[in-house]
Design an enzyme around this catalytic site. Structure first.
Site, mmCIF file in Angstrom:
data_model
loop_
_atom_site.group_PDB
_atom_site.id
_atom_site.type_symbol
_atom_site.label_atom_id
_atom_site.label_comp_id
_atom_site.label_asym_id
_atom_site.label_seq_id
_atom_site.Cartn_x
_atom_site.Cartn_y
_atom_site.Cartn_z
ATOM 1 N N HIS A 156 31.691 35.209 40.833
ATOM 2 C CA HIS A 156 33.127 34.916 40.743
ATOM 3 C C HIS A 156 33.502 33.758 41.679
ATOM 4 O O HIS A 156 34.091 32.759 41.257
ATOM 5 C CB HIS A 156 33.919 36.178 41.109
ATOM 6 C CG HIS A 156 35.406 36.002 41.080
ATOM 7 N ND1 HIS A 156 36.177 36.375 40.007
ATOM 8 C CD2 HIS A 156 36.271 35.486 41.986
ATOM 9 C CE1 HIS A 156 37.442 36.089 40.256
ATOM 10 N NE2 HIS A 156 37.527 35.548 41.464
ATOM 11 N N GLU A 157 33.140 33.905 42.952
ATOM 12 C CA GLU A 157 33.529 32.872 43.921
ATOM 13 C C GLU A 157 32.802 31.559 43.631
ATOM 14 O O GLU A 157 33.340 30.482 43.890
ATOM 15 C CB GLU A 157 33.265 33.343 45.360
ATOM 16 C CG GLU A 157 33.990 34.630 45.769
ATOM 17 C CD GLU A 157 35.502 34.640 45.513
ATOM 18 O OE1 GLU A 157 36.130 33.572 45.541
ATOM 19 O OE2 GLU A 157 36.063 35.745 45.273
ATOM 20 N N GLU A 171 41.434 30.720 38.526
ATOM 21 C CA GLU A 171 40.949 32.062 38.220
ATOM 22 C C GLU A 171 40.248 32.082 36.862
ATOM 23 O O GLU A 171 39.329 32.875 36.646
ATOM 24 C CB GLU A 171 42.120 33.053 38.261
ATOM 25 C CG GLU A 171 41.731 34.506 38.385
ATOM 26 C CD GLU A 171 40.942 34.856 39.653
ATOM 27 O OE1 GLU A 171 40.889 34.045 40.609
ATOM 28 O OE2 GLU A 171 40.341 35.948 39.687
ATOM 29 N N HIS A 208 34.845 29.609 41.301
ATOM 30 C CA HIS A 208 35.900 28.874 42.027
ATOM 31 C C HIS A 208 35.305 27.641 42.711
ATOM 32 O O HIS A 208 35.873 26.553 42.689
ATOM 33 C CB HIS A 208 36.507 29.760 43.125
ATOM 34 C CG HIS A 208 37.484 30.794 42.636
ATOM 35 N ND1 HIS A 208 38.599 30.470 41.915
ATOM 36 C CD2 HIS A 208 37.522 32.141 42.810
ATOM 37 C CE1 HIS A 208 39.302 31.594 41.653
ATOM 38 N NE2 HIS A 208 38.650 32.611 42.180
#
Ligand code: ZN
Length: 496
Positions: free
Chosen positions: A262-263, A291, A266
């Protein structure tokens, strides 16, 4: 860019970078617990300086001059527009109140952490009340756009053009289409086996795996670092210094894996901001678009069988003892399992948006209705029972679980849900141009990364979300791709 504008942009970037570093030090670095109040004062001073610079006569004169003599350059024009909007947002706020608010925000985080540790909302509620009151006051200074409520203005701050009217429709569709599936999935829990996911895995080996995994996905370790924090996040100074955190659990290996993915989503966005927009107010990206990238990597890519096909044998090599007897198919089914639960960040894809919907409904009542901070835990628990059929045993797994409100971030949560829907829309559009599964199976993600760089990453926050989406997908915001994606996945997995 003209020199005077460049100089302003550079100075603002320096203040912002200092703020980022203080934040990093508090959340993922070595700042001692007792540092909070004094550090908050320093952060407040820097915020005051930045405020003074944004609102000085010289800056206003410069921006007006730029607006009167527009440049042909899209980046420069967008920077001026953004700085002017920022100025208009804060110019009505008295400087002392702005500084006091920044200090409060910095203190809020520390109080929230203590309250969460003690599982006691009453330790946080006094500062939360102040935060709510000050947010109301500060947002109240801004000229209200026609027909918008206070909470609409706060939503608009994070995601331009998405107001309660649109969000009501969006969440309404999710409720109608997906809540029945959530209910059915809750009743068929034994269909997906997940027991092996809690097998003990050494944290050192997990760290090694996650480091390699991030790089495999496209994270550039020479332009970024991975650290640890209680609540994983991404921050950056510029496109050559992008920092992410993850959190390791010995008996829940997939927690760190999917936080890292997830990160990394980003981070790849930030690392691929073009050099022209990094260190400007256009760096990063809007909350929802940001997101969309993290959730696309985490879910659409990271939970697909195509992605794991080349990765899983390597994973099994490292964790042979724990996963040697688990097939690829069993593993992929397990990481897609859905079950209504209490914690947003650990929740599955199907129920995730309902965690956001609950926060949206509460925030709306706090700012546009008459909900008091003291009643938050009660209403929180009620809504969890109503939508997801689960009730928190304490505040730490209920109303205190998220950091956002402690930082005064009201109106931010809906961007998470929008981000999921935007991810599905972009993924669908990308699929028309790129053989996504083929790329994932081959173990070379470059065509995917190149598509995202071209259509999303390079622009950062230069284009507003609605325009970016239209340019990238040829269509206005359309949540039906998200709903269809979830329906297809869960009807198949749970044989509904
Ligand atoms: Zn995120």
């Amino acid at each position: 860019m003209r020199d005077d504008l460049q100089n302003l942009v550079d100075r603002l970037a320096a203040y912002s970078a200092a703020g980022v570093l203080f934040d990093w030090d508090t959340s993922a670095g070595d700042a001692p617990e007792e540092a909070a109040d004094y550090t908050a004062k320093l952060v407040g001073i820097l915020a005051g300086e930045s405020f003074a610079l944004c609102t000085s006569d010289e800056t206003v004169k410069l921006l007006k001059d730029c607006l009167e003599h527009p440049s042909d350059d899209e980046v420069e024009t967008a920077i001026v527009k953004r700085l002017w909007e920022d100025y208009e947002k804060i110019c009505h706020i008295p400087k002392e109140e702005y500084i006091a608010y920044q200090e409060l925000v910095s203190k809020g985080m520390n109080r929230w952490e203590r309250a969460k540790d003690e599982k006691d909302f009453s330790l946080f509620s006094p500062v939360l009340k102040e935060l709510v009151e000050m947010s109301k006051k500060i947002n109240g200074y801004r000229p209200r756009k026609e027909g918008l409520t206070l909470y609409d203005m706060m939503l608009d701050e994070y995601e331009k053009g998405f107001t309660t009217k649109e969000l009501d429709r969006f969440f309404g569709e999710l409720k109608d289409e997906l809540l029945p599936i959530v209910k059915k999935v809750s009743e068929k829990q034994d269909i997906v086996r997940t027991d092996f996911l809690t097998r003990n895995c050494s944290i050192d080996e997990q760290k090694h795996f996650n480091y390699v995994l991030a790089e495999y996905l496209g994270f550039d370790h020479t332009r970024g670092v991975i650290a640890e924090s209680a609540h994983p996040f991404t921050t950056s100074l510029h496109n050559r210094d992008v920092r992410i955190t993850t959190h390791y659990y010995e008996n829940m290996i997939t927690s760190a894996i999917f936080s890292t993915i997830h990160e990394t989503g980003h981070a790849i966005f930030e690392q691929n901001n073009s050099d022209r927009i990094t260190m400007t107010p256009l760096a990063g990206g809007s909350c929802a678009v940001h997101e969309s990238q993290s959730r696309m990597f985490e879910n659409m890519i990271g939970r697909s069988e195509a992605f794991w096909e080349p990765v899983y044998p390597k994973f099994q090599e490292i964790f042979e003892e724990q996963f040697g007897d688990v097939t690829l198919e069993e593993f992929v089914r397990a990481v897609n399992a859905a079950k209504p639960s209490l914690i947003r960040t650990e929740s599955d894809e199907l129920t995730y948006c309902f965690h956001i919907m609950i926060r949206y409904e509460l925030e709306r009542e706090l700012f546009d209705g008459d909900l008091s901070v003291d009643d938050l835990p009660k209403l929180w628990n009620q809504k969890y029972r109503e939508y997801l059929g689960v009730v928190p045993e304490n505040d730490a797994e209920g109303v205190l679980q998220d950091v956002h409100w402690s930082g005064g971030m009201f109106g931010y949560f809906p961007s998470y849900a929008l981000g999921n829907a935007i991810a599905a829309q972009i993924y669908h559009a990308m699929g028309k141009k790129v053989d996504i599964d083929g790329a994932l199976r081959s173990g070379d993600l470059e065509v995917i990364l190149a598509y995202l760089r071209e259509h999303i990453h390079q622009y950062g926050a230069m284009r507003e979300t609605k325009r970016l989406l239209l340019d990238a997908t040829g269509e206005e915001f359309n949540p039906s791709y998200y709903i269809q994606y979830l329906k297809d996945k869960y009807i198949k997995l749970y044989e509904l």
